[in-house]
Design an enzyme around this catalytic site. Structure first.
Site, PDB file in Angstrom:
ATOM      1  N   HIS A 190      16.816  91.397  12.321  1.00  0.00           N
ATOM      2  CA  HIS A 190      18.158  91.442  12.896  1.00  0.00           C
ATOM      3  C   HIS A 190      19.127  91.998  11.866  1.00  0.00           C
ATOM      4  O   HIS A 190      19.215  91.494  10.747  1.00  0.00           O
ATOM      5  CB  HIS A 190      18.615  90.040  13.321  1.00  0.00           C
ATOM      6  CG  HIS A 190      18.026  89.598  14.618  1.00  0.00           C
ATOM      7  ND1 HIS A 190      18.597  88.589  15.373  1.00  0.00           N
ATOM      8  CD2 HIS A 190      16.936  90.011  15.310  1.00  0.00           C
ATOM      9  CE1 HIS A 190      17.865  88.402  16.474  1.00  0.00           C
ATOM     10  NE2 HIS A 190      16.856  89.257  16.442  1.00  0.00           N
ATOM     11  N   TYR A 206      26.849  83.170  18.540  1.00  0.00           N
ATOM     12  CA  TYR A 206      27.459  81.883  18.228  1.00  0.00           C
ATOM     13  C   TYR A 206      28.791  81.829  18.964  1.00  0.00           C
ATOM     14  O   TYR A 206      29.618  82.741  18.812  1.00  0.00           O
ATOM     15  CB  TYR A 206      27.730  81.748  16.728  1.00  0.00           C
ATOM     16  CG  TYR A 206      26.520  81.689  15.841  1.00  0.00           C
ATOM     17  CD1 TYR A 206      26.048  80.472  15.356  1.00  0.00           C
ATOM     18  CD2 TYR A 206      25.852  82.848  15.437  1.00  0.00           C
ATOM     19  CE1 TYR A 206      24.953  80.403  14.513  1.00  0.00           C
ATOM     20  CE2 TYR A 206      24.754  82.795  14.596  1.00  0.00           C
ATOM     21  CZ  TYR A 206      24.310  81.568  14.134  1.00  0.00           C
ATOM     22  OH  TYR A 206      23.225  81.508  13.299  1.00  0.00           O
ATOM     23  N   PRO A 228      22.724  73.020  10.887  1.00  0.00           N
ATOM     24  CA  PRO A 228      21.990  74.261  11.164  1.00  0.00           C
ATOM     25  C   PRO A 228      22.873  75.458  11.484  1.00  0.00           C
ATOM     26  O   PRO A 228      22.356  76.560  11.669  1.00  0.00           O
ATOM     27  CB  PRO A 228      21.137  73.884  12.374  1.00  0.00           C
ATOM     28  CG  PRO A 228      21.882  72.775  13.054  1.00  0.00           C
ATOM     29  CD  PRO A 228      22.547  72.012  11.946  1.00  0.00           C
ATOM     30  N   LYS A 249      20.597  77.781   7.190  1.00  0.00           N
ATOM     31  CA  LYS A 249      20.292  77.690   5.768  1.00  0.00           C
ATOM     32  C   LYS A 249      19.209  76.677   5.398  1.00  0.00           C
ATOM     33  O   LYS A 249      18.729  76.682   4.266  1.00  0.00           O
ATOM     34  CB  LYS A 249      21.567  77.341   4.986  1.00  0.00           C
ATOM     35  CG  LYS A 249      22.599  78.447   4.993  1.00  0.00           C
ATOM     36  CD  LYS A 249      22.116  79.653   4.230  1.00  0.00           C
ATOM     37  CE  LYS A 249      22.910  80.887   4.559  1.00  0.00           C
ATOM     38  NZ  LYS A 249      22.093  82.001   4.991  1.00  0.00           N
ATOM     39  N   TYR A 307      25.567  84.706   5.033  1.00  0.00           N
ATOM     40  CA  TYR A 307      24.601  84.560   6.126  1.00  0.00           C
ATOM     41  C   TYR A 307      23.277  85.237   5.774  1.00  0.00           C
ATOM     42  O   TYR A 307      22.195  84.676   5.992  1.00  0.00           O
ATOM     43  CB  TYR A 307      25.175  85.144   7.410  1.00  0.00           C
ATOM     44  CG  TYR A 307      24.369  84.790   8.658  1.00  0.00           C
ATOM     45  CD1 TYR A 307      24.666  83.646   9.378  1.00  0.00           C
ATOM     46  CD2 TYR A 307      23.337  85.604   9.091  1.00  0.00           C
ATOM     47  CE1 TYR A 307      23.944  83.304  10.505  1.00  0.00           C
ATOM     48  CE2 TYR A 307      22.594  85.274  10.219  1.00  0.00           C
ATOM     49  CZ  TYR A 307      22.910  84.133  10.933  1.00  0.00           C
ATOM     50  OH  TYR A 307      22.179  83.809  12.052  1.00  0.00           O
TER      51      TYR A 307
END
Length: 389
Positions: free
Chosen positions: A72, A200, A292, A296, A384
């Site tokens: 991704h 998200y 979550p 990580k 990220y």
């Protein structure tokens, strides 16, 4: 029995440590309280940082990951009226890999079986002993018989509720913890994902996440109160709620189906300091937990194993303890940065029951700032995608 390193816990962190030590000629034994089938059945994270991908390749475990994993280059955030794609590749030059923890564990188990590694499952009453001296040992019970392994070092990779951290004398360890007032209701289903990247979303009704394990296996989450009974959420109600929270565009593309796994996970931030006690080391969830939201948890375990394996290899290769002496400080420096990022993502994307309209507007302002600032997007992207080891 005698070995050089005893590893407690046969999850991905313990098995990855074992594999890396084996490749460097270090003998180790892995002890696991549960059965192999139980370990493999646990549904966990699925987004791997580039650093962890590189580690798995070094451990000889890259082929299947690259065959079926999903690289991704970005992900989407949605808060209020603002929807934003974070382009990881453009902003950092790095990507992430969607490859479930179950698959990582399967690859590690197969590698251990192929070389006849010593992994002892269903080891009961595992007890680390004498780790404050030069001759540590671990006892365990199997088939009703108490057995003992003498070793040079003990590595606790046995999770938050494991015996390793619990064996540390009171007063020798400091715990830092924050418990969040909600959980994630997760559903796993054999349906194609709603998007080729993760979404998200912060909705007035709460957080939602659309993710996947493969092109035909999807994982979704919604924020729910901590006291929510699982039976209050039949599959149809979860799909309806996901469509509300993810928005009309995602709802129009969503394929629904029966769940194959459903659970509610609490959210917690937790760090234990230090991570070394004589010849006992903590790694992974034994030493820290992150919510979550920032993906990580598994990646932090991998970075712990990077530092710990380097230190142990240095002991046997160079007769130097500099690496293991620095392990706790090096690991904790990265852990706290990941804790900060996961806390920030959680604050941005969830509705907190004690907060009101002002806090919702602050979340929107944060998103508006992100949308207009490449510097802010770059900061988000580099955290990220994963900070360097």
């Amino acid at each position: 029995m005698r070995t050089q390193v005893v590893i407690i816990g046969a999850g991905p962190s313990g098995l990855l440590l074992s594999q890396l030590l084996h490749l460097n000629g270090i003998d180790c034994v892995v002890l696991e309280r549960k059965s192999a089938d139980y370990v493999l059945s646990r549904i966990r994270a699925g987004v791997l940082e580039q650093g962890m991908v590189d580690m798995l390749e070094r451990a000889g475990l890259g082929q299947r990951m690259h065959e079926i994993g999903l690289p991704h280059d970005g992900f989407r955030l949605a808060v209020g009226e603002t929807a934003l794609r974070i382009d990881l590749k453009r902003l950092t030059g790095r990507s992430v890999m969607v490859y479930g923890q179950t698959e990582v564990t399967r690859d590690l188990m197969q590698a251990h079986a192929a070389r006849g590694a010593q992994v002892i499952y269903e080891a009961e009453a595992v007890t680390p002993l004498d780790f404050d001296g030069d001759q540590p040992r671990v006892t365990y019970v199997q088939d009703g018989v108490t057995r003992e392994i003498a070793c040079d070092f003990i590595c606790g990779c046995d999770g938050y509720h494991g015996v390793a951290r619990a064996s540390v004398p009171k007063g020798a360890i400091t715990d830092y913890e924050k418990v969040y007032p909600f959980g994630w209701l997760g559903i796993l289903a054999h349906v194609p994902p709603v998007d080729h990247e993760l979404i998200y979303a912060n909705h007035p009704r709460g957080f939602a996440l659309a993710s996947m394990r493969s092109h035909s296996l999807s994982r979704y989450y919604i924020q729910v109160p901590l006291d929510t009974p699982l039976e209050a959420w039949p599959d149809a109600a979860i799909w309806d709620e996901l469509k509300r929270r993810l928005g009309e565009e995602a709802a129009a593309r969503m394929t629904t189906g029966p769940s194959i796994e459903k659970s509610i996970a609490p959210l917690r931030s937790f760090v234990a300091e230090p991570l070394r006690f004589g010849r006992l080391f903590l790694a992974g969830d034994a030493g820290h937990i992150v919510p979550p939201t920032g993906a990580k948890g598994l990646n932090l375990a991998a970075s712990d194993i990077h530092y710990l394996s380097e230190g142990l290899i240095e002991v046997y290769r160079e007769k130097s303890e500099a690496g293991i002496d620095a392990y706790s400080a090096r690991a904790l420096a990265r852990i706290w940065k990941a804790e900060r990022f996961s806390w920030w993502m959680t604050r941005l994307l969830h509705r907190f029951p004690e907060e009101g309209a002002f806090d919702a507007r602050m979340q929107q302002a944060e998103m508006d700032y992100l949308a207009g600032s490449q510097a802010a997007q770059t900061s988000l992207a580099e955290n990220y995608a994963g900070l360097p080891y």
